[in-house]
Design a protein around this motif. Sequence first.
Motif, PDB file in Angstrom:
ATOM      1  N   VAL A  41      20.520  81.101  31.149  1.00 36.73           N
ATOM      2  CA  VAL A  41      21.573  82.110  31.085  1.00 36.73           C
ATOM      3  C   VAL A  41      22.888  81.476  30.633  1.00 36.73           C
ATOM      4  N   SER A  42      23.450  81.992  29.540  1.00 29.13           N
ATOM      5  CA  SER A  42      24.765  81.556  29.073  1.00 29.13           C
ATOM      6  C   SER A  42      25.666  82.778  29.000  1.00 29.13           C
ATOM      7  N   PRO A  43      26.859  82.738  29.600  1.00 25.62           N
ATOM      8  CA  PRO A  43      27.689  83.936  29.717  1.00 25.62           C
ATOM      9  C   PRO A  43      28.194  84.519  28.413  1.00 25.62           C
ATOM     10  N   SER A  48      18.402  87.710  27.311  1.00 19.46           N
ATOM     11  CA  SER A  48      18.004  88.550  28.433  1.00 19.46           C
ATOM     12  C   SER A  48      16.500  88.572  28.572  1.00 19.46           C
ATOM     13  N   LYS A 191      25.905  87.708  34.428  1.00 21.59           N
ATOM     14  CA  LYS A 191      26.753  87.230  33.336  1.00 21.59           C
ATOM     15  C   LYS A 191      28.144  87.863  33.406  1.00 21.59           C
ATOM     16  N   LYS A 192      28.201  89.115  33.846  1.00 21.63           N
ATOM     17  CA  LYS A 192      29.483  89.788  34.009  1.00 21.63           C
ATOM     18  C   LYS A 192      30.317  89.089  35.080  1.00 21.63           C
ATOM     19  N   LYS A 195      31.751  85.732  33.750  1.00 20.75           N
ATOM     20  CA  LYS A 195      32.930  85.922  32.898  1.00 20.75           C
ATOM     21  C   LYS A 195      34.164  86.271  33.732  1.00 20.75           C
ATOM     22  N   ASN A 221      29.363  77.770  26.999  1.00 20.07           N
ATOM     23  CA  ASN A 221      28.052  77.989  26.387  1.00 20.07           C
ATOM     24  C   ASN A 221      27.140  76.787  26.558  1.00 20.07           C
TER      25      ASN A 221
END
Length: 234
Positions: A41-43, A48, A191-192, A195, A221
Motif C-alpha cells: 500500500v502506497s498512499p 487496490s 490510504k485516506k 494522507k 511513495n
Amino acid sequence: MSSILTPYLTHPLEREFEAWVVSNIQDYYKKINIDIQICAVSPFLENSWPADEVIYHEGKLIGLQFKQAHLTLTTSKVIDYSRLNWDIRNPAGQYELIQKHPEIYYALPTFVNRKWKDDALHHCIFWRPDDVKKYNAWYNNPSATDKKSYKNIRSHPNSFRWGEFVERISNCEIGKIQDKISLNDYLINLKKRIKEQHKTDRKSNDISNKRPENEVNEQMNHEVLYLIHIPMKS
C-alpha cells in the motif's frame, strides 16, 4: 566482529529487506497450507484489491511497515548489536499513524549482511511503539543519550519475533478481525488516513514545510506499507 552485522557487497536497501521478509512470510504460510494475501500500500500511488473481492469468512488484517537497519559506529569502529538502530522519524506522520492503528506493526530487520536473506524472517523484530514521540529505535543501546530514542527494542514489551508474533495472531491478540468486508474499501479508508495524518504532521513541522510537496510525496511513495490478510477457519 559479527558477520551478520557486516555488509556483504553493499548495505541492503529498505526495499530489499521488504522483499526478503515478505517472501519468507509467504513461504511460511505456504508450508502450513494457509493461503494468505499480501498487498503493498502506497498512499499516493493507485493500487487496490479487486473491488469485488469480499471476505466471506473470518480473517485478520496485519500491516507491516518496514524500516532499513542501520549501524551507527563510534570512533572505536566496533561492530556489535549495540550499534544497530532504525530511523522511524520519516516520512512525516507515519509514526503517529501507526500509533493509532493497532493492526500495524513495524518490521525491523536485525541483520545487514545479505547472505542472511533466506532466513530474514528469523532475523526481524515485529514491534509497536508506545504512546510517546520517540523517533529512533536501538536494538539494545543503554548508553544512548537521545531522549527521543527507544534504547532497547529487543526487550520492549510490544516487540516479538516471528514465532510468538504468529502465535499471538492465532490467539486473536494481534490483527484486525474482518468479517464480510471489502478489502478494497479497507484500503481506500487506510490510504485516506495516511494522507490526512501526513498533512497534519506537515502543518506542525517547520522543517517538513520547507520541503516541496512533490518531494515529500515521492519519499512517501518509497515508504510502502504491506497489508497481509490471513484467513482464519471458523
